[in-house]
Design a protein around this motif. Structure first.
Motif, PDB file in Angstrom:
ATOM      1  N   VAL A  15      -1.251   0.950   3.414  1.00 58.95           N
ATOM      2  CA  VAL A  15      -2.347   0.744   2.285  1.00 58.95           C
ATOM      3  C   VAL A  15      -1.946   1.803   1.567  1.00 58.95           C
ATOM      4  O   VAL A  15      -2.420   1.174  -0.227  1.00 58.95           O
ATOM      5  N   ILE A  16      -1.463   2.651   1.347  1.00 58.80           N
ATOM      6  CA  ILE A  16      -2.052   4.547   0.489  1.00 58.80           C
ATOM      7  C   ILE A  16      -0.918   3.659  -0.764  1.00 58.80           C
ATOM      8  O   ILE A  16      -1.224   3.656  -1.766  1.00 58.80           O
ATOM      9  N   LEU A  17       0.474   2.677  -0.032  1.00 55.38           N
ATOM     10  CA  LEU A  17       2.006   2.998  -0.956  1.00 55.38           C
ATOM     11  C   LEU A  17       1.186   1.194  -2.580  1.00 55.38           C
ATOM     12  O   LEU A  17       1.835   1.332  -2.596  1.00 55.38           O
ATOM     13  N   GLY A  18       0.283   0.756  -1.023  1.00 56.22           N
ATOM     14  CA  GLY A  18      -0.191  -0.805  -1.761  1.00 56.22           C
ATOM     15  C   GLY A  18      -0.905  -0.389  -2.682  1.00 56.22           C
ATOM     16  O   GLY A  18      -0.904  -1.014  -4.173  1.00 56.22           O
ATOM     17  N   ALA A  19      -2.164   0.685  -3.337  1.00 54.65           N
ATOM     18  CA  ALA A  19      -2.488   0.793  -3.771  1.00 54.65           C
ATOM     19  C   ALA A  19      -1.824   1.723  -5.244  1.00 54.65           C
ATOM     20  O   ALA A  19      -1.972   1.278  -6.282  1.00 54.65           O
ATOM     21  N   VAL A  20      -1.155   2.193  -4.767  1.00 49.97           N
ATOM     22  CA  VAL A  20       0.412   2.584  -6.020  1.00 49.97           C
ATOM     23  C   VAL A  20       0.687   1.604  -7.009  1.00 49.97           C
ATOM     24  O   VAL A  20       1.101   1.399  -7.796  1.00 49.97           O
ATOM     25  N   TYR A  21       1.581   1.123  -6.196  1.00 47.45           N
ATOM     26  CA  TYR A  21       1.914  -0.164  -6.995  1.00 47.45           C
ATOM     27  C   TYR A  21       1.128  -0.972  -7.776  1.00 47.45           C
ATOM     28  O   TYR A  21       1.580  -1.422  -8.537  1.00 47.45           O
ATOM     29  N   MET A  22       0.354  -1.941  -6.617  1.00 42.42           N
ATOM     30  CA  MET A  22      -0.606  -2.405  -7.387  1.00 42.42           C
ATOM     31  C   MET A  22      -1.292  -1.576  -8.245  1.00 42.42           C
ATOM     32  O   MET A  22      -1.400  -2.554  -9.766  1.00 42.42           O
ATOM     33  N   LEU A  23      -1.842  -0.747  -8.517  1.00 44.27           N
ATOM     34  CA  LEU A  23      -2.746  -0.442  -9.248  1.00 44.27           C
ATOM     35  C   LEU A  23      -1.574   0.622 -10.732  1.00 44.27           C
ATOM     36  O   LEU A  23      -2.120   0.419 -11.384  1.00 44.27           O
ATOM     37  N   TRP A  24      -0.126   0.804 -10.116  1.00 40.92           N
ATOM     38  CA  TRP A  24       0.298   1.780 -11.244  1.00 40.92           C
ATOM     39  C   TRP A  24       0.963   0.274 -11.530  1.00 40.92           C
ATOM     40  O   TRP A  24       1.150   0.492 -13.364  1.00 40.92           O
ATOM     41  N   MET A  25       0.974  -1.352 -11.381  1.00 38.88           N
ATOM     42  CA  MET A  25       1.542  -1.848 -12.045  1.00 38.88           C
ATOM     43  C   MET A  25       0.205  -2.805 -13.192  1.00 38.88           C
ATOM     44  O   MET A  25       0.831  -2.830 -14.627  1.00 38.88           O
ATOM     45  N   VAL A  26      -0.925  -2.281 -13.004  1.00 34.10           N
ATOM     46  CA  VAL A  26      -2.254  -2.471 -13.174  1.00 34.10           C
ATOM     47  C   VAL A  26      -2.697  -1.824 -14.133  1.00 34.10           C
ATOM     48  O   VAL A  26      -2.553  -2.811 -15.873  1.00 34.10           O
ATOM     49  N   GLN A  27      -1.671  -0.604 -14.515  1.00 33.47           N
ATOM     50  CA  GLN A  27      -2.239   0.017 -15.788  1.00 33.47           C
ATOM     51  C   GLN A  27      -0.919   0.209 -16.301  1.00 33.47           C
ATOM     52  O   GLN A  27      -1.347  -0.272 -17.815  1.00 33.47           O
ATOM     53  N   ARG A  28       0.099  -0.733 -16.602  1.00 33.78           N
ATOM     54  CA  ARG A  28       0.998  -1.029 -17.296  1.00 33.78           C
ATOM     55  C   ARG A  28       1.025  -1.656 -18.223  1.00 33.78           C
ATOM     56  O   ARG A  28       0.790  -2.426 -19.328  1.00 33.78           O
TER      57      ARG A  28
ATOM     58  N   GLY B 290       7.577  -3.929   2.197  1.00 34.59           N
ATOM     59  CA  GLY B 290       7.593  -4.137   1.548  1.00 34.59           C
ATOM     60  C   GLY B 290       6.808  -3.546   0.651  1.00 34.59           C
ATOM     61  O   GLY B 290       7.022  -4.125  -1.268  1.00 34.59           O
ATOM     62  N   ALA B 291       6.175  -2.581   0.584  1.00 35.07           N
ATOM     63  CA  ALA B 291       5.317  -1.945  -0.718  1.00 35.07           C
ATOM     64  C   ALA B 291       6.568  -0.794  -1.162  1.00 35.07           C
ATOM     65  O   ALA B 291       6.166  -1.038  -2.236  1.00 35.07           O
ATOM     66  N   LEU B 292       7.304  -0.486  -0.803  1.00 39.27           N
ATOM     67  CA  LEU B 292       8.220   0.798  -1.443  1.00 39.27           C
ATOM     68  C   LEU B 292       9.103  -0.458  -2.018  1.00 39.27           C
ATOM     69  O   LEU B 292       9.293  -0.109  -3.454  1.00 39.27           O
ATOM     70  N   VAL B 293       9.864  -2.053  -2.091  1.00 40.19           N
ATOM     71  CA  VAL B 293      10.354  -2.499  -2.579  1.00 40.19           C
ATOM     72  C   VAL B 293       8.857  -2.667  -3.630  1.00 40.19           C
ATOM     73  O   VAL B 293       9.878  -3.109  -4.858  1.00 40.19           O
ATOM     74  N   ALA B 294       8.411  -3.796  -3.022  1.00 38.72           N
ATOM     75  CA  ALA B 294       7.532  -3.913  -4.518  1.00 38.72           C
ATOM     76  C   ALA B 294       7.150  -2.853  -5.591  1.00 38.72           C
ATOM     77  O   ALA B 294       6.937  -3.087  -6.784  1.00 38.72           O
ATOM     78  N   MET B 295       6.919  -1.711  -5.285  1.00 37.76           N
ATOM     79  CA  MET B 295       6.788  -0.782  -6.526  1.00 37.76           C
ATOM     80  C   MET B 295       7.804  -0.567  -7.133  1.00 37.76           C
ATOM     81  O   MET B 295       7.622  -0.541  -8.202  1.00 37.76           O
ATOM     82  N   VAL B 296       9.224  -1.146  -7.506  1.00 34.48           N
ATOM     83  CA  VAL B 296      10.245  -0.606  -7.769  1.00 34.48           C
ATOM     84  C   VAL B 296      10.456  -2.420  -8.788  1.00 34.48           C
ATOM     85  O   VAL B 296      10.832  -2.152  -9.807  1.00 34.48           O
ATOM     86  N   GLN B 297       9.490  -3.255  -8.248  1.00 38.33           N
ATOM     87  CA  GLN B 297       9.850  -4.505  -9.397  1.00 38.33           C
ATOM     88  C   GLN B 297      10.159  -4.551 -11.015  1.00 38.33           C
ATOM     89  O   GLN B 297       8.390  -4.171 -11.053  1.00 38.33           O
ATOM     90  N   PRO B 298      10.223  -4.881 -11.526  1.00 36.32           N
ATOM     91  CA  PRO B 298      10.134  -5.050 -12.830  1.00 36.32           C
ATOM     92  C   PRO B 298       9.499  -6.229 -13.010  1.00 36.32           C
ATOM     93  O   PRO B 298       8.613  -6.800 -13.959  1.00 36.32           O
ATOM     94  N   ASP B 299       9.249  -6.694 -12.266  1.00 37.33           N
ATOM     95  CA  ASP B 299       9.263  -8.919 -12.381  1.00 37.33           C
ATOM     96  C   ASP B 299       7.544  -8.855 -12.184  1.00 37.33           C
ATOM     97  O   ASP B 299       7.325  -8.071 -10.702  1.00 37.33           O
ATOM     98  N   ILE B 300       6.467  -9.425 -12.682  1.00 37.01           N
ATOM     99  CA  ILE B 300       5.382  -9.251 -11.756  1.00 37.01           C
ATOM    100  C   ILE B 300       4.838  -9.723  -9.994  1.00 37.01           C
ATOM    101  O   ILE B 300       4.340  -9.997  -9.411  1.00 37.01           O
TER     102      ILE B 300
END
Lengths: 526, 513
Positions: free
Chosen positions: A424-437, A296-306
């Motif tokens: 947990v780490i991946l979660g931080a990655v995809y969420m924060l990356w999205m927030v940053q962008r 779930g975390a990996l797939v979330a990371m590459v989603q273009p749609d919030i």
């Protein structure tokens, strides 16, 4: 207790429906009145449900505030309601989220307002009913009752591919739940053979002795129904579609409450009713949970749609809940229960926030935004707080839940705990990356320059969620205290004596499962 | 065994066959009324004849419920019996006739179809159907079966200018005759073997060790096939979609319920009185001790297992591919017959109770659905494709809501009676250990849910492309729809009263002798 408070809470939303049906929706005033009635019905329900909290005694094992009336006597079916330390919080979560959802749809839903609010309120009744029913038949009725309103909410008010998503949602759920019905009836007849009495009462059905093979088969049917709802990898494919297509309100309800019914079902029905079946499938379920967390975390990371990103994060978060349930330690299970509530709050809040920005810009693509923190500071701050809660930042609710689950898991299954912790780490990655962008950097898209910040109505439904995020994060014991006895009771029900030689059992299981399929084949031959 | 009383006694006749007699006499009255009203305009004539028929059915219903229910299983001249089982089925059929005649008043006016024989045929169809389920004599069964069928064939062909109606009726007639012939051949074989056509006396003759002889099994098989035709079960279902599509919508609703109820009633009766007699706790047939009670089970149970499965599977699968709503419901009625057959297959009290309950509920939801369909059909009788249902949910909200309710009930979702009915038959089958069949059955009902929902999403989730103008909504149709809708909801929440009546009714099967 003479006061049928659970019945009140369950059916109060339906009372609102009766009023709404009488109001014409031709004019704008009519629509507003309908919204107002729906909102007040759900607020009254919430206030009434606070009385459940007051009346609930955390030190008692078993169900409280029980109401019991015969419904279909010849089949031993009762109208039986009751709550324990888990359903208490889920009911409160439901009644808490419902008014916020209705408030959030004030402007977003402008077409067929009456039908929408009726669907929403019927759905609320069905959801509360599902959590408080402790008669299997009654539970099943409420469980199925949810289908049609949710189907309509996705299918009528949803996005582009709404019909596809609605039908997919419906069919996935129906397949699972119908097989569960077959198992329920089978279980009842096994109980009848043993105790000479047909009953659908959950309390009496606990501990029904039956052949191990049937226990495994029945558990599989229950687990399928609930795993689809959770949703566990690989049965999750309906979820992104449903979430993306559903209107904001639908997504909030779906993520906030409907998914919890899967985990709730495991906690209340599948595991304690069939402890041996549960034990048999435990390795598989733990494996799938861990896969779900990471996948779930990996797939979330590459989603273009919030929105899709948040949807996939649900798959990951619910993986934690399942893992917590299955490690069968007090910390794990309590963490899991808390995580259910956390997920309802933080993911619900995320969907609301996505809905707010979608209302303004009509797009959810990450690349359409960028640097909007300066334009909408309040919105950005709230979004950041909710994000932190979602990734389990200390002092927020998410931290407590994930920490307890990992703590519990570590005692039992180190490998699963370590793998889950990477989530947990991946979660931080995809969420924060999205927030940053989305929020930081330069404003790249000029159409964002005139973005409005939150208005009063939107603040009104975001602030209660923020309060809860910190409340659970700072004072978790307020919530955990009411759970301890129920969770201990659950663990004692589900734990089966560990057999020393596992391989022996596995061989025996293979043989007996083969025998079961042979007997099914025999039925077919006859 | 009681002494057979072959003396004719008019009071006895009235006592046992009151319902039929009222209907037969009323049919004659209707013929005269039609003649007397010939000089009146169609509007008045239609109203008069329609309300007269409604009154007739209401009176018959009252008579059956209040005067015949408490009779204790008496038999008239070894031909008709008044047992609670037959009476329960009769109530379903008369009720179906009542709702159909209420709707017909509006239907015939909207479609300019008024001819007096419509109501007369309707009344005689119900009279024949009651006779069919009351028969305890295979020959009388055949005669009444034909009375009912001929009336229904004519009703299907009632739209003279529609080729579909003619085609459907012809197919129905040819295949129906084939089914009747099979049935009759089976009866002849049994008569040759046992020297009697009375179903209990056949059971007694057969009990002396003849059960497993080949001619008996052959006769049994032929009789079963004859019934499967009437019940519209796979692989004897080919007539169903054409007949259902071609028939006037109200007639479709009627024949899908009353004829099915009659066929199921008589099927259960013959099965459990003649071939697999059941024991009751109170009144045991005295031959029960000598009989090998389940000797024939290995012969019919696998057959019914397959027929039920195939009906559920193909009925639902083919319905999912249909684009005409009447054909869709025709295939779905095949699937419903499959669900009911699961209840028969269980061969226990719960199963038979479930089937009776199912038949009653099915009557409500099916007639209700066809009532809405005829209203939405429009003046030109051409709005039957699913595309025509686009956006109807917002144009005609109450009609669309009613249709949705009936479809949700057919899909078997709570809190409607359709769910309870499915629950009853499936749980009876699970009790007997038919896990595989039930699991496959519920999976086919997911296909069912898919196409019922397809209608619902057409109504609520698609923009309309062509504006369908519905026909005038007559007051009696509203009454019938309300009764059906409230019944579906009421029985979904409180099924116990009807289920306990059905339970008592099926018990009387053990006492027909």
């Amino acid at each position: 207790m003479n006061d049928p408070i659970l019945t009140y809470v369950t059916f109060l939303p339906l009372l609102g429906v009766l009023f709404i049906l009488a109001i014409p929706q031709k004019s704008e005033t009519g629509k507003n009145v309908i919204r107002g009635v729906a909102l007040s019905a759900s607020i009254f329900t919430f206030l009434a449900s606070l009385r459940i909290y007051g009346a609930f005694d955390g030190s008692i094992t078993g169900f409280q505030l029980v109401e019991d009336h015969t419904w279909i006597g010849s089949y031993g079916i009762h109208y039986k309601l009751g709550i324990d330390g888990l359903s208490l919080w889920l009911v409160l979560l439901t009644t808490f989220l419902a008014p916020l959802t209705i408030l959030s749809t004030w402007r977003a839903i402008d077409k067929h307002v009456k039908e929408f609010q009726v669907s929403l309120l019927v759905l609320e009744t069905a959801m509360i009913g599902t959590f408080v029913a402790i008669d299997l038949f009654l539970f099943y009725v409420f469980w199925e009752l949810m289908l049609i309103p949710m189907y309509l909410i996705i299918g009528v008010w949803g996005g582009e591919r709404r019909i596809y998503a609605a039908v997919k949602f419906f069919l996935y759920t129906a397949v699972g739940s119908l097989l569960m019905l077959v198992s329920i009836i089978g279980l009842v007849y096994f109980h009848n053979d043993h105790a000479g009495q047909i009953t659908f009462d959950l309390l009496q059905l606990y501990g029904t002795p039956m052949p191990r093979t049937y226990e495994i088969l029945f558990f599989a049917a229950f687990a399928l129904a609930f795993a689809i709802k959770v949703p566990m990898f690989p049965l999750h494919t309906w979820l992104p579609d449903a979430h993306v297509e559903a209107p904001t309100a639908g997504s909030v309800i779906l993520a906030g409450i409907l998914l919890k019914m899967g985990t709730y079902g495991f906690f209340r029905f599948a595991m304690p009713l069939f402890p041996h079946g549960s034990d048999y499938f435990a390795p598989l379920i733990i494996t799938l949970s861990v896969i779900g967390i990471i996948y779930g975390a990996l797939v979330a990371m590459v989603q273009p749609d919030i929105k899709k990103l948040v949807a996939y994060s649900s798959v990951s978060h619910l993986g934690y809940c399942m893992l917590g349930l299955y490690v069968l330690t007090r910390q794990g299970v309590e963490g899991s229960v808390l995580q259910m509530i956390n997920h309802g709050i933080s993911t619900g809040a995320l969907f609301l926030l996505v809905g707010i920005i979608y209302e303004r810009r009509h797009t959810r693509l990450i690349k359409e935004y960028g640097g909007i923190a300066r334009i909408v500071p309040v919105y950005s701050t709230i979004f950041l707080i909710v994000t932190l809660s979602s990734i389990g930042f200390p002092t927020t609710n998410g931290f407590i839940g994930e920490f307890l689950i990992l703590l519990g898991a570590f005692k039992v299954n180190k490998l699963a705990a370590v793998l889950a912790a990477t989530g947990v780490i991946l979660g931080a990655v995809y969420m924060l990356w999205m927030v940053q962008r989305v929020f930081y950097g330069k404003v790249t898209n000029s159409s964002n320059l005139n973005l409005r910040d939150l208005n009063l109505r939107e603040m009104a439904y975001m602030i209660p969620l923020l309060v809860l995020i910190f409340w659970i994060g700072l004072f978790p014991n307020f919530f955990l205290n009411k759970m301890h006895t129920s969770v201990d009771h659950f663990i004692s029900q589900v734990k089966v004596e560990q057999v020393k030689d596992k391989s022996h059992v596995a061989a025996a299981d293979t043989i007996s499962l083969t025998a079961a399929f042979a007997s099914l084949a025999k039925e077919y031959k006859e | 065994m009681n002494q057979i009383n072959l003396s004719f006694d008019i009071y006895h006749l009235w006592e046992v066959c009151g319902g039929q007699l009222i209907l037969i006499a009323a049919g004659l009255v209707l013929i005269f009324a039609d003649m007397l009203l010939l000089d009146k305009d169609d509007e008045t004539r239609g109203q008069c004849l329609g309300w007269l028929t409604v009154f007739i059915f209401a009176a018959t219903l009252g008579h059956i419920v209040y005067r015949q229910w408490d009779l204790h299983d008496i038999v008239f001249m070894n031909v008709f019996s008044a047992d609670k089982f037959s009476i329960f089925i009769s109530v379903i059929m008369v009720f179906s006739g009542l709702l159909a005649s209420l709707m017909s008043i509006g239907y015939l006016r909207n479609n300019q179809l008024l001819r007096g024989e419509y109501y007369i045929l309707l009344v005689y169809a119900v009279a024949g159907a009651i006779g069919l389920v009351q028969s305890v004599d295979l020959l009388m069964m055949f005669i009444t079966l034909e009375i009912m069928s001929l009336a229904v064939y004519a009703l299907v062909a009632f739209i003279k200018d529609s080729p579909f109606s003619q085609e459907g009726a012809l197919k129905y007639f040819l295949l129906g005759s084939f089914g009747s012939a099979l049935f009759l051949f089976g009866v002849a074989l049994l008569y040759g073997l046992t020297g009697t056509v009375n179903i209990t006396m056949i059971a007694q003759s057969l009990s002396i060790g003849m059960y497993q002889k080949l001619p008996v099994i052959l006769a049994f098989a032929m009789i079963l096939c004859g019934f499967f035709f009437k019940m519209a079960m796979v692989p004897f279902h080919m007539w169903t979609p054409d007949a259902y599509e071609g028939a006037p919508s109200v007639v479709t609703g009627f024949m899908a319920t009353a004829v099915k109820a009659a066929a199921f009633g008589v099927f259960i009766k013959v099965l459990f009185v003649t071939f697999t007699p059941i024991l009751s706790s109170s009144g045991q047939p005295d031959y029960a001790s000598t009989i090998n009670l389940s000797a024939l089970n290995p012969y019919w149970q696998p057959v019914l297992w397959w027929v039920a499965l195939l009906s559920m599977f193909f009925g639902n699968l083919l319905a999912a591919t249909q684009t005409n709503i009447k054909r869709l419901l025709a295939y779905s009625s095949i699937a419903h017959a499959g669900y009911m057959a699961v209840g028969v297959l269980a061969a226990n009290e719960e199963g038979r109770t479930g089937v009776l309950f199912y038949l009653f509920v099915y009557t409500l939801m099916n007639i209700g659905a066809f009532g809405v369909i005829y209203l939405l059909d429009g003046v030109e009788r051409n709005a039957q494709s699913l595309e025509d249902y686009r956006g109807i949910g917002y144009r005609y909200p109450s009609l669309a809501f009613a249709l949705s309710l009936f479809l949700v009930a057919m899909a078997g979702l709570p809190p409607t009676a359709g769910f309870i009915a499915k629950f009853y038959v499936f749980s009876a089958a699970i009790k007997e250990g038919y896990y595989l069949l039930v699991a496959l059955g519920v999976l086919t009902s997911v296909i069912g849910a898919y196409y019922y929902l397809k209608v619902i999403y057409m109504m609520y989730m698609k923009e309309e492309v062509r504006q369908v103008v519905r026909g005038a909504v007559a007051a009696p149709t509203i009454v019938a729809l309300l009764v059906a809708a409230l019944g579906v909801l009421y029985l979904g929440v409180l099924p116990e009263p009807l289920a306990s009546i059905a339970h008592v009714a099926q018990q009387s099967l053990a006492m027909i002798f």
